[in-house]
Design a protein around this motif. Structure first.
Motif, PDB file in Angstrom:
ATOM      1  N   PRO A  64       0.951  -1.267   0.071  1.00  0.00           N
ATOM      2  CA  PRO A  64       0.070  -0.324   0.020  1.00  0.00           C
ATOM      3  C   PRO A  64       1.187   1.213  -0.280  1.00  0.00           C
ATOM      4  N   GLY A  65       0.390   2.233  -1.002  1.00  0.00           N
ATOM      5  CA  GLY A  65       1.541   2.968  -1.304  1.00  0.00           C
ATOM      6  C   GLY A  65       2.852   3.205  -1.813  1.00  0.00           C
ATOM      7  N   GLY A  66       3.398   2.084  -2.516  1.00  0.00           N
ATOM      8  CA  GLY A  66       3.796   1.613  -2.918  1.00  0.00           C
ATOM      9  C   GLY A  66       3.822   1.284  -4.209  1.00  0.00           C
ATOM     10  N   PHE A  67       4.460   0.595  -5.094  1.00  0.00           N
ATOM     11  CA  PHE A  67       4.047   0.447  -7.066  1.00  0.00           C
ATOM     12  C   PHE A  67       4.033  -1.233  -6.737  1.00  0.00           C
ATOM     13  N   GLY A  68       2.287  -1.554  -8.015  1.00  0.00           N
ATOM     14  CA  GLY A  68       3.123  -2.879  -7.906  1.00  0.00           C
ATOM     15  C   GLY A  68       2.542  -3.402  -9.741  1.00  0.00           C
ATOM     16  N   ALA A  69       2.786  -4.207 -10.409  1.00  0.00           N
ATOM     17  CA  ALA A  69       2.795  -4.301 -11.883  1.00  0.00           C
ATOM     18  C   ALA A  69       3.094  -5.853 -11.689  1.00  0.00           C
ATOM     19  N   VAL A  70       1.840  -6.251 -12.826  1.00  0.00           N
ATOM     20  CA  VAL A  70       2.005  -7.639 -13.444  1.00  0.00           C
ATOM     21  C   VAL A  70       2.937  -8.133 -14.546  1.00  0.00           C
ATOM     22  N   GLU A  71       3.348  -8.506 -14.956  1.00  0.00           N
ATOM     23  CA  GLU A  71       4.097  -8.803 -16.226  1.00  0.00           C
ATOM     24  C   GLU A  71       4.399 -10.028 -17.091  1.00  0.00           C
ATOM     25  N   ALA A  72       4.113 -10.227 -17.823  1.00  0.00           N
ATOM     26  CA  ALA A  72       3.875 -11.677 -18.642  1.00  0.00           C
ATOM     27  C   ALA A  72       5.481 -11.862 -18.838  1.00  0.00           C
ATOM     28  N   GLU A  73       6.035 -13.215 -18.744  1.00  0.00           N
ATOM     29  CA  GLU A  73       7.423 -13.526 -19.142  1.00  0.00           C
ATOM     30  C   GLU A  73       7.900 -14.685 -19.130  1.00  0.00           C
ATOM     31  N   PHE A  74       9.060 -14.888 -19.413  1.00  0.00           N
ATOM     32  CA  PHE A  74      10.098 -16.587 -19.854  1.00  0.00           C
ATOM     33  C   PHE A  74      10.280 -17.012 -18.649  1.00  0.00           C
ATOM     34  N   ALA A  75      10.586 -17.491 -17.859  1.00  0.00           N
ATOM     35  CA  ALA A  75      11.054 -17.975 -16.727  1.00  0.00           C
ATOM     36  C   ALA A  75      12.637 -19.225 -16.726  1.00  0.00           C
ATOM     37  N   VAL A  76      13.520 -19.090 -16.998  1.00  0.00           N
ATOM     38  CA  VAL A  76      14.622 -20.723 -17.165  1.00  0.00           C
ATOM     39  C   VAL A  76      14.949 -20.349 -15.856  1.00  0.00           C
ATOM     40  N   ARG A  77      14.435 -21.891 -15.872  1.00  0.00           N
ATOM     41  CA  ARG A  77      15.338 -22.915 -14.642  1.00  0.00           C
ATOM     42  C   ARG A  77      17.151 -22.973 -15.248  1.00  0.00           C
ATOM     43  N   ILE A  78      17.924 -22.923 -14.152  1.00  0.00           N
ATOM     44  CA  ILE A  78      19.567 -22.615 -14.539  1.00  0.00           C
ATOM     45  C   ILE A  78      19.545 -24.321 -14.079  1.00  0.00           C
ATOM     46  N   ALA A  79      20.539 -24.732 -15.318  1.00  0.00           N
ATOM     47  CA  ALA A  79      20.509 -26.165 -15.239  1.00  0.00           C
ATOM     48  C   ALA A  79      21.705 -26.952 -13.960  1.00  0.00           C
ATOM     49  N   ALA A  80      23.078 -25.417 -14.473  1.00  0.00           N
ATOM     50  CA  ALA A  80      23.803 -26.030 -12.892  1.00  0.00           C
ATOM     51  C   ALA A  80      24.231 -24.539 -12.481  1.00  0.00           C
ATOM     52  N   ASP A  81      25.612 -25.230 -11.239  1.00  0.00           N
ATOM     53  CA  ASP A  81      26.622 -24.031 -10.929  1.00  0.00           C
ATOM     54  C   ASP A  81      27.202 -23.383 -11.898  1.00  0.00           C
ATOM     55  N   ALA A  82      27.065 -21.994 -12.209  1.00  0.00           N
ATOM     56  CA  ALA A  82      27.802 -21.157 -12.612  1.00  0.00           C
ATOM     57  C   ALA A  82      28.839 -20.653 -11.680  1.00  0.00           C
ATOM     58  N   PRO A  83      29.998 -20.693 -12.576  1.00  0.00           N
ATOM     59  CA  PRO A  83      31.665 -20.511 -12.074  1.00  0.00           C
ATOM     60  C   PRO A  83      31.265 -18.743 -11.265  1.00  0.00           C
ATOM     61  N   ALA A  84      31.931 -18.836 -10.596  1.00  0.00           N
ATOM     62  CA  ALA A  84      31.923 -17.712  -9.487  1.00  0.00           C
ATOM     63  C   ALA A  84      32.851 -16.510 -10.069  1.00  0.00           C
ATOM     64  N   ASP A  85      33.748 -16.347 -11.123  1.00  0.00           N
ATOM     65  CA  ASP A  85      34.999 -15.955 -11.260  1.00  0.00           C
ATOM     66  C   ASP A  85      34.973 -15.772 -12.891  1.00  0.00           C
ATOM     67  N   LYS A  86      33.132 -16.608 -13.444  1.00  0.00           N
ATOM     68  CA  LYS A  86      32.923 -15.783 -15.074  1.00  0.00           C
ATOM     69  C   LYS A  86      32.433 -15.091 -15.359  1.00  0.00           C
ATOM     70  N   LEU A  87      32.793 -13.748 -15.471  1.00  0.00           N
ATOM     71  CA  LEU A  87      31.763 -12.214 -15.572  1.00  0.00           C
ATOM     72  C   LEU A  87      31.416 -12.353 -16.536  1.00  0.00           C
ATOM     73  N   ASP A  88      31.291 -12.631 -17.926  1.00  0.00           N
ATOM     74  CA  ASP A  88      30.835 -12.451 -19.345  1.00  0.00           C
ATOM     75  C   ASP A  88      30.815 -13.475 -20.245  1.00  0.00           C
ATOM     76  N   TYR A  89      29.234 -13.559 -19.934  1.00  0.00           N
ATOM     77  CA  TYR A  89      29.225 -14.769 -20.992  1.00  0.00           C
ATOM     78  C   TYR A  89      27.946 -14.300 -23.015  1.00  0.00           C
ATOM     79  N   SER A  90      28.541 -14.217 -23.636  1.00  0.00           N
ATOM     80  CA  SER A  90      27.759 -14.947 -24.446  1.00  0.00           C
ATOM     81  C   SER A  90      26.195 -15.735 -24.157  1.00  0.00           C
ATOM     82  N   PRO A  91      25.470 -15.110 -25.469  1.00  0.00           N
ATOM     83  CA  PRO A  91      23.849 -15.952 -25.764  1.00  0.00           C
ATOM     84  C   PRO A  91      24.315 -17.598 -25.426  1.00  0.00           C
ATOM     85  N   ALA A  92      25.358 -17.645 -26.316  1.00  0.00           N
ATOM     86  CA  ALA A  92      25.632 -19.668 -26.588  1.00  0.00           C
ATOM     87  C   ALA A  92      25.686 -20.144 -25.518  1.00  0.00           C
TER      88      ALA A  92
END
Length: 279
Positions: free
Chosen positions: A109-137
């Motif tokens: 109440p007194g804040g902001f609310g919204a709904v958005e249609a989205e695609f949610a991806v479930r992640i398959a594996a732990d990502a390495p902590a030291d990799k900071l950039d990814y290509s889409p592939a």
């Protein structure tokens, strides 16, 4: 939490009393389900400062991070902010499954609310902590499944949608929850062919598809993987990434009803309700 990877932040920045105060105000307002009429302090001029506020608030929040929402930076601000997208935390207790019954969309109440249609991806594996950039592939290899979903956007800051992406990033990424719908058989390729529509109180307010996501679903996941690692919270197997609004950000007030549909899938419908205080 310690930010262990460089995103333009330093320890003194994170300890800045202005950043600490803004984060504390956001935490207190969300915990008490109390709206804020204005940004608490100076509006961040850059995403590094906004992420510092977000990181400080996230570290103080009494819940685990179960994933990240991804959102667009308006094209007119991309050059100024040096980014096309930003991310925000999705907390474990705010993730729920659409089971065919009526849903609830919490709005402060007194804040902001919204709904958005989205695609949610479930992640398959732990990502390495030291990799900071990814290509889409590279990011595509981390996609275990794609689901139809609703991001429940919003939070305590009433003018967040008009203040822009640095405000949204600061206030927990402007995320209030994630509702996970049906898994899309065929994954990204099948999701690309679906059409989403959002109706508020029976009136259509937006239609769209994955074409609204620059570079597609995998490009959004790539941003989440890289930025989560930069924030010292690399994605883990089973986490979620909500990949961006397909039809727009649709403001909703307490008592209003929303219906979100995806081609060939069961509709997801519910009512905006007053958010409750968090112990």
């Amino acid at each position: 939490m310690t930010v262990t990877h460089p995103i333009g932040l330093s320890a003194p920045t994170l300890a800045d009393p202005v950043i600490a105060e803004a984060a504390a105000r956001f935490v207190a307002a969300r915990r008490s389900a109390t709206g804020l009429a204005e940004f608490p302090g100076p509006l961040p001029a850059d995403l590094a400062t906004a992420y510092a506020i977000q990181a400080t608030a996230t570290a103080a929040w009494p819940d685990e991070v179960a994933g990240w929402k991804v959102a667009r930076v308006p094209p007119a601000l991309e050059e100024t902010l040096g980014a096309m997208r930003y991310i925000g935390p999705i907390f474990a207790r705010t993730v729920s499954a659409a089971d065919g019954g009526p849903l609830s969309f919490p709005v402060i109440p007194g804040g902001f609310g919204a709904v958005e249609a989205e695609f949610a991806v479930r992640i398959a594996a732990d990502a390495p902590a030291d990799k900071l950039d990814y290509s889409p592939a590279e990011a595509a290899a981390f996609i275990a499944a794609v689901h139809a979903a609703i991001e429940v956007a919003g939070g305590p800051l009433a003018p967040v949608n008009t203040l822009g992406p640095t405000a949204s990033t600061s206030v927990f990424g402007n995320n209030a929850g994630l509702i996970v719908g049906e898994e899309i058989v065929g994954g990204v390729e099948s999701a690309d062919s679906l059409r989403a529509e959002v109706l508020i109180d029976g009136q259509s307010v937006g239609v769209g598809s994955a074409a609204k996501l620059p570079g597609g679903i995998a490009a959004a996941v790539a941003v989440a993987l890289g930025m989560a690692a930069r924030l010292g919270r690399p994605l883990k197997a089973g986490n979620w990434v909500s990949t961006g609004a397909l039809t727009g950000v649709h403001a909703i007030a307490i008592g209003q009803q929303a219906r979100v549909t995806f081609t060939g899938l069961a509709p997801m419908s519910g009512t905006a309700v007053a958010a409750e205080a968090v112990a």
